[in-house]
Design an enzyme around this catalytic site. Structure first.
Site, short mmCIF file in Angstrom:
data_model
loop_
_atom_site.label_atom_id
_atom_site.label_comp_id
_atom_site.label_asym_id
_atom_site.label_seq_id
_atom_site.Cartn_x
_atom_site.Cartn_y
_atom_site.Cartn_z
N ASP A 170 -6.72 3.96 -4.46
CA ASP A 170 -7.07 3.95 -3.39
C ASP A 170 -8.24 5.38 -3.51
O ASP A 170 -8.43 6.13 -4.52
CB ASP A 170 -6.67 3.27 -2.94
CG ASP A 170 -7.41 2.36 -1.06
OD1 ASP A 170 -7.50 1.70 -0.88
OD2 ASP A 170 -7.62 3.34 -0.03
N LYS A 208 0.61 -1.20 0.04
CA LYS A 208 0.48 0.11 -0.26
C LYS A 208 0.80 0.98 -0.19
O LYS A 208 2.49 1.14 0.21
CB LYS A 208 -0.81 -0.18 0.87
CG LYS A 208 -2.16 0.78 0.71
CD LYS A 208 -2.99 -0.28 0.61
CE LYS A 208 -4.64 0.86 0.16
NZ LYS A 208 -5.30 -0.60 -0.32
N1 GLU Z 1 -7.24 -0.42 -2.64
C1 GLU Z 1 -8.08 -0.57 -3.61
C2 GLU Z 1 -7.73 -2.29 -2.24
O1 GLU Z 1 -8.37 -1.25 -1.74
C3 GLU Z 1 -7.03 -2.10 -4.59
C4 GLU Z 1 -6.09 -2.33 -4.87
C5 GLU Z 1 -5.36 -2.19 -6.65
O2 GLU Z 1 -6.48 -2.66 -7.35
O3 GLU Z 1 -4.43 -3.43 -6.47
O4 GLU Z 1 -7.85 -3.37 -2.49
#
Ligand code: GLU
Length: 447
Positions: free
Chosen positions: A164, A124
């Site tokens: 996100d 993240k």
């Molecule tokens: N931010 C999204 C999540 O919490 C998607 C992450 C992504 O597609 O890599 O899973």
């Protein structure tokens, strides 16, 4: 392994990292029994290794606003775990972003990605940049400055960021443009959530919300219920809430509330297509106000300041906004108003007290890492299409998403069914995700 002992060590080492400690505690509590039946995990100190990110990059992001003033933010990328695949997870731009928040999200992502059936590790990133009130030009300059540092840390077989909170298609576009210029390669696989004409997967924007509703359908069928005709309360009005509203409507449910940081919009007749389209306008405006819906549709939506979506009577609650957005008091209010199911769509959207209240009061509950995994799963499908230099049509992507959400539900049932026949989805999701990552770590040795 004793959850209490590990938590005491982490609390002493990372005081004040509350979201991170909360996320770890929830997982350890659920897996403790299963873990202790595997002495090989204990010998390899799997848990002690798994709760620490592999590495964290921290960097300064300096950019110039529309007034010509120099602004400085902090950027991060937390590469949490790569046992089952390259690091994968979104970027969050929000004023409250801290290392603790990104550590919790990276930790959750590791288990969520393991549930998707696809080979993706957990990561993240993001920044304390606040998009609220910023112009499109400012957003672009910030994204470019952010990528100027981030690009060194990522790659299609290394680490693949996506969106996100505060990062959608527009931001991914600006970041991809800068990445391409720096790397001098048209490496589509380095980011997901791209535009449909330059490597993005069809249905990726809708995927988190669609997947959440597919999961909810599976859960309801398992409990002998049907979503048709149910009243649904949704929090937020961003990308995830938008996708959830489209699919809820398609499946015959009625969305009676959406909310924002300023309050709630009650929609007694249920949200319609025009209002759902307007959610996109609201998001692009960077005003961060749900009241705009009531101003635009005065006969259909009634705005109440300072109230949450959980104050509106509903059958199903779908938290789609931010971590810890649903407290125990909200859970009680939901129950009093007739709610009997809560599928958490935001990451760690429910506080521990709310989850315990749901579970102890016979309210169906499933956690974000299972419910919202359709987003990252479709990112995984985007990576596959990029690697093959092809794009699938909507039918193919939607069928795969259906299959993945069904399989996540099955894993939860397999690992979470209790002696009385009910399913503890928190336990089920945590144990299923954990076993896969732990086994891979064990097989790859002490590294
Ligand atoms: N931010 C999204 C999540 O919490 C998607 C992450 C992504 O597609 O890599 O899973």
């Amino acid at each position: 392994m004793k959850t209490q002992d590990i938590m005491a060590t982490l609390q002493a080492k990372y005081p004040g990292e509350n979201e991170y400690l909360q996320a770890v505690q929830e997982v350890l509590e659920s897996i403790e029994d299963v873990y202790n039946q595997h002495p090989e995990f204990e010998r390899a100190k799997i848990v002690e290794r798994m709760v620490e990110p592999d590495r964290i990059f921290t960097f300064r992001v300096t950019w110039v606003d529309d007034k010509g003033e120099v602004q400085t933010n902090t950027g991060y990328r937390v590469q949490f775990n790569s046992a089952i695949g390259p690091y994968k997870g979104g970027l969050r731009f929000h004023r409250a972003v801290t290392p603790s928040m990104l550590k919790f999200l990276g930790f959750e992502q590791t288990f969520k990605n393991a549930l998707t059936t696809l080979p993706m590790g957990g990561a993240k990133g993001g920044s304390d940049f606040d998009p609220k009130g910023r112009t499109d030009e400012e957003i672009m300059r910030f994204c470019q400055a952010f990528m100027l540092e981030l690009w060194q840390c990522i790659g299609p077989d290394q680490d693949i960021p996506a969106g996100d909170v505060g990062v959608g298609g527009r931001e991914i576009g600006y970041m991809y443009g800068m990445y391409k210029k720096l790397a001098r390669e048209y490496n589509t696989g380095v980011l997901t959530g791209k535009g449909a004409t330059w490597g993005g997967s069809i249905l990726r924007p809708e995927a988190t919300g669609f997947g959440a509703l597919y999961f909810t359908e599976n859960l309801l069928h398992h409990a002998g219920k049907d979503i048709k005709g149910c009243k649904v309360a949704v929090s937020g009005f961003g990308n995830v809430a938008w996708g959830a509203c489209i699919k809820a409507l398609e499946l015959g449910a009625k969305v009676v509330a959406i909310s924002g940081p300023d309050g709630v919009c009650e929609i007694p007749g249920g949200i319609d297509k025009e209002m759902i389209d307007y959610m996109l306008v609201m998001r692009a405006s960077n005003r961060d106000r749900v009241e705009d819906m009531a101003t635009r549709f005065p006969g259909k939506a009634v705005f109440t300041p300072g109230k949450k979506a959980w104050s509106i009577p509903c059958d199903i609650a779908l938290p789609c906004a931010f971590q810890n957005e649903l407290a125990e008091a909200d859970a009680r209010e939901l129950k009093e108003n007739g709610c009997w199911c809560c599928c958490e769509v935001s990451n760690m959207g429910c506080q521990p007290g709310a989850i315990h209240f749901f579970q102890n009061n016979g309210i169906l509950f499933a956690p974000g890492k299972a419910v919202n995994a359709g987003g990252v799963a479709t990112s995984g499908l985007e990576m596959t299409q990029n690697a093959e230099h092809i794009s699938w049509d909507a039918k193919e992507v939607d069928e795969r998403l259906h299959f993945i959400m069904k399989s996540i539900h099955e894993q939860c049932v397999k690992f979470g069914t209790q002696p009385d026949g009910t399913v503890d989805y928190v336990k089920g999701a945590n144990i299923a995700g954990f076993m896969k990552v732990a086994q891979a770590m064990l097989e790859q040795g002490t590294i």
